[in-house]
Design an enzyme around this catalytic site. Structure first.
Site, PDB file in Angstrom:
ATOM      1  N   GLU A  46       0.828  -1.213   0.000  1.00  0.00           N
ATOM      2  CA  GLU A  46       0.000   0.000   0.000  1.00  0.00           C
ATOM      3  C   GLU A  46       0.855   1.253   0.000  1.00  0.00           C
ATOM      4  OE1 GLU A  46      -3.098  -0.204  -1.252  1.00  0.00           O
ATOM      5  OE2 GLU A  46      -3.468  -1.593   0.386  1.00  0.00           O
ATOM      6  N   HIS A  47       0.496   2.168  -0.884  1.00  0.00           N
ATOM      7  CA  HIS A  47       1.215   3.435  -1.058  1.00  0.00           C
ATOM      8  C   HIS A  47       2.663   3.207  -1.485  1.00  0.00           C
ATOM      9  CE1 HIS A  47      -1.811   6.382   0.174  1.00  0.00           C
ATOM     10  NE2 HIS A  47      -2.225   5.455   1.023  1.00  0.00           N
ATOM     11  N   GLY A 141     -17.071   4.827  -3.143  1.00  0.00           N
ATOM     12  CA  GLY A 141     -16.484   5.431  -1.955  1.00  0.00           C
ATOM     13  C   GLY A 141     -15.911   4.442  -0.967  1.00  0.00           C
ATOM     14  N   ALA A 142     -15.756   3.178  -1.392  1.00  0.00           N
ATOM     15  CA  ALA A 142     -15.280   2.133  -0.483  1.00  0.00           C
ATOM     16  C   ALA A 142     -13.790   1.868  -0.624  1.00  0.00           C
ATOM     17  CB  ALA A 142     -16.060   0.837  -0.725  1.00  0.00           C
ATOM     18  N   GLY A 143     -13.104   2.641  -1.462  1.00  0.00           N
ATOM     19  CA  GLY A 143     -11.686   2.392  -1.679  1.00  0.00           C
ATOM     20  C   GLY A 143     -11.420   1.147  -2.482  1.00  0.00           C
ATOM     21  N   LEU A 144     -12.397   0.734  -3.299  1.00  0.00           N
ATOM     22  CA  LEU A 144     -12.279  -0.485  -4.099  1.00  0.00           C
ATOM     23  C   LEU A 144     -12.189  -0.173  -5.588  1.00  0.00           C
ATOM     24  CD1 LEU A 144     -14.877  -2.663  -2.146  1.00  0.00           C
ATOM     25  CD2 LEU A 144     -12.387  -2.609  -1.866  1.00  0.00           C
ATOM     26  N   SER A 147     -13.749   4.259  -9.504  1.00  0.00           N
ATOM     27  CA  SER A 147     -13.413   5.175 -10.602  1.00  0.00           C
ATOM     28  C   SER A 147     -12.565   4.469 -11.656  1.00  0.00           C
ATOM     29  CB  SER A 147     -12.686   6.418 -10.070  1.00  0.00           C
ATOM     30  OG  SER A 147     -11.475   6.072  -9.417  1.00  0.00           O
ATOM     31  N   GLU A 189      -7.579   9.912 -14.988  1.00  0.00           N
ATOM     32  CA  GLU A 189      -7.790  10.196 -13.566  1.00  0.00           C
ATOM     33  C   GLU A 189      -6.892  11.334 -13.084  1.00  0.00           C
ATOM     34  OE1 GLU A 189      -8.707   7.816  -9.475  1.00  0.00           O
ATOM     35  OE2 GLU A 189      -8.987   6.959 -11.456  1.00  0.00           O
ATOM     36  N   ASP A 201      -4.655   0.778  -9.438  1.00  0.00           N
ATOM     37  CA  ASP A 201      -6.068   0.457  -9.641  1.00  0.00           C
ATOM     38  C   ASP A 201      -6.355   0.081 -11.087  1.00  0.00           C
ATOM     39  OD1 ASP A 201      -6.149   1.282  -7.028  1.00  0.00           O
ATOM     40  OD2 ASP A 201      -7.140   3.187  -7.440  1.00  0.00           O
TER      41      ASP A 201
END
Length: 415
Positions: A46-47, A141-144, A147, A189, A201
């Site tokens: 992550e990140h 909006g769930a971070g899944l 977009s 994006e 993503d």
């Protein structure tokens, strides 16, 4: 009695029917086809995508569907309708520009128009106008990556309709061509919608494989399949949508990315993934906050490399399962304490899952809200969900929702 809500994925036939009905109701004719793209869960890493590290995502069975047809009129008008938004949006493709330009595109249409704009910037097109209808079961909006699922559904649709020959099919994908589509979706994006993301993503949605996780090397863009078959060992990957407010567009994400870029410059590397001596690199950082941010990235890169080795070495049982659990837990703790991108809802979901016997739990995605994941024995899933709901009620949080997921197929046309 405690109740909980699970979000089930549509079958592709159901998704096709829903979005086709919306298209016909809106435009009064039939689309030329329906395309789909999945959301994603990142298992670990992550990140680190914008720092050149490795990530281990899976594609979700939850997908965004796009019914699309080319305009008969030569007007380059994009008409958009979605069950997740009100009304029909119209965008002139001749008047699309970056988010900080006079021709910026407002609202969710930026993610759609941005894909066409980005492909044209790469020399494809020019494209005609399109009528597009969207429906999705990827939680918003769930971070899944809802977009990215939207962008990628549009990318594979345009690839087919304009006969670009980039993506191949779901069953026989052209990975090199899909890398080009990933770049276009990232540009949509970053440049048009103004959300600064690192490519994890879009790569997940376009390049994952059914039944597998993938190792995505964010430095050279390569991917390869990684075994992740929980069902064989009576395990479940539980996704916990915390329903906490979630946004990567409020400056918090950008501030951490900037801190990493500045630190890389101080250390003398292009990307933090190029650091070979963690202790020596950290010793060069005098700012306490920057030190913590970099410590997370470097330790997360190491955890991800270890996780890939564990997954490559055999099924998830015994010591291998214990090792993954420790790496999941270490990842979340680092994201909470060093990168500071968790929130009370995420921390509570992770803590309660661990107390209920999860084999590792962590937040997933960008953070600041969104979702957490946990590996759980099948016979403990219900009790874990109930315990999380009870804990949320006690704390006055929004009621969470749950997804039970397995690695799914990448974006492509619905046959």
């Amino acid at each position: 009695m405690t109740t909980y809500t699970t979000v089930t994925a549509w079958t592709q036939k159901e998704g096709e029917r829903r979005v086709t009905d919306l298209f016909i109701d809106t435009y009064h004719y039939h689309p030329q086809g329906v395309w789909q793209a999945p959301g994603r869960v990142n298992l670990i890493g992550e990140h680190v995508d914008y720092n050149g590290g490795k990530c281990v995502p899976i594609a979700l069975p939850h997908r965004t569907y796009a019914a699309v047809a080319t305009h008969d009129d030569n007007d380059r008008l994009l008409r958009l309708v979605s069950r997740q938004a009100d009304g029909v949006t119209e965008i002139d493709l001749n008047k699309v520009g970056p988010y900080d330009s006079p021709q910026k595109v407002d609202g969710w249409g930026a993610y759609v128009a941005g894909v066409l704009w980005a492909l044209e910037q790469k020399g494809y097109g020019p494209f005609p106008g399109y009528d597009i209808a969207i429906d999705s079961c990827v939680p918003f909006g769930a971070g899944l990556s809802s977009s990215a699922a939207l962008e990628c559904a549009i990318a594979v649709a345009v690839d087919d309709l304009a006969e670009l020959g980039l993506g191949g099919s779901v069953d026989d994908p052209d990975d090199e061509g899909r890398k080009i589509l990933v770049e276009a979706c990232m540009s949509a994006e970053n440049d048009i919608a103004g959300a600064n993301t690192g490519g994890l993503d879009q790569s997940s949605s376009l390049r994952c494989r059914e039944g597998k996780a993938i190792m995505l090397d964010c430095q050279d863009g390569s991917v390869r399949p990684v075994e992740f078959d929980l069902g064989a060992k009576n395990l479940t990957l539980l996704v916990i949508d915390t329903k906490a407010p979630h946004s990567l567009n409020d400056g918090q994400y950008a501030s951490r990315r900037n801190a990493c870029e500045q630190a890389a410059s101080i250390i003398g590397v292009e990307l933090l993934a190029d650091v070979s001596d963690t202790e020596a690199a950290l010793a060069q950082l005098n700012d306490k906050e920057q030190y913590k941010r970099v410590r997370h990235v470097l330790s997360e890169i190491e955890r991800t490399d270890k996780a890939i080795s564990v997954l490559d070495s055999g099924d998830l049982s015994g010591q291998r399962l214990e090792a993954i659990a420790a790496l999941f837990n270490g990842s979340h703790d680092s994201l909470r304490d060093d990168y500071e991108v968790t929130c009370p809802e995420l921390d509570t979901a992770v803590d309660v899952a661990r107390q209920a016997g999860a084999h590792g739990a962590r937040m997933t995605g960008g953070g600041f809200g969104g979702s957490a994941i946990a590996i759980i024995d099948n016979d403990k899933v219900d009790a874990t969900m109930k315990a999380i709901v009870d804990s949320y009620q006690e704390r006055g949080f929004n009621e969470p929702e749950f997804l039970l997921v397995t690695p799914a197929a990448p974006a492509g046309r619905v046959n």
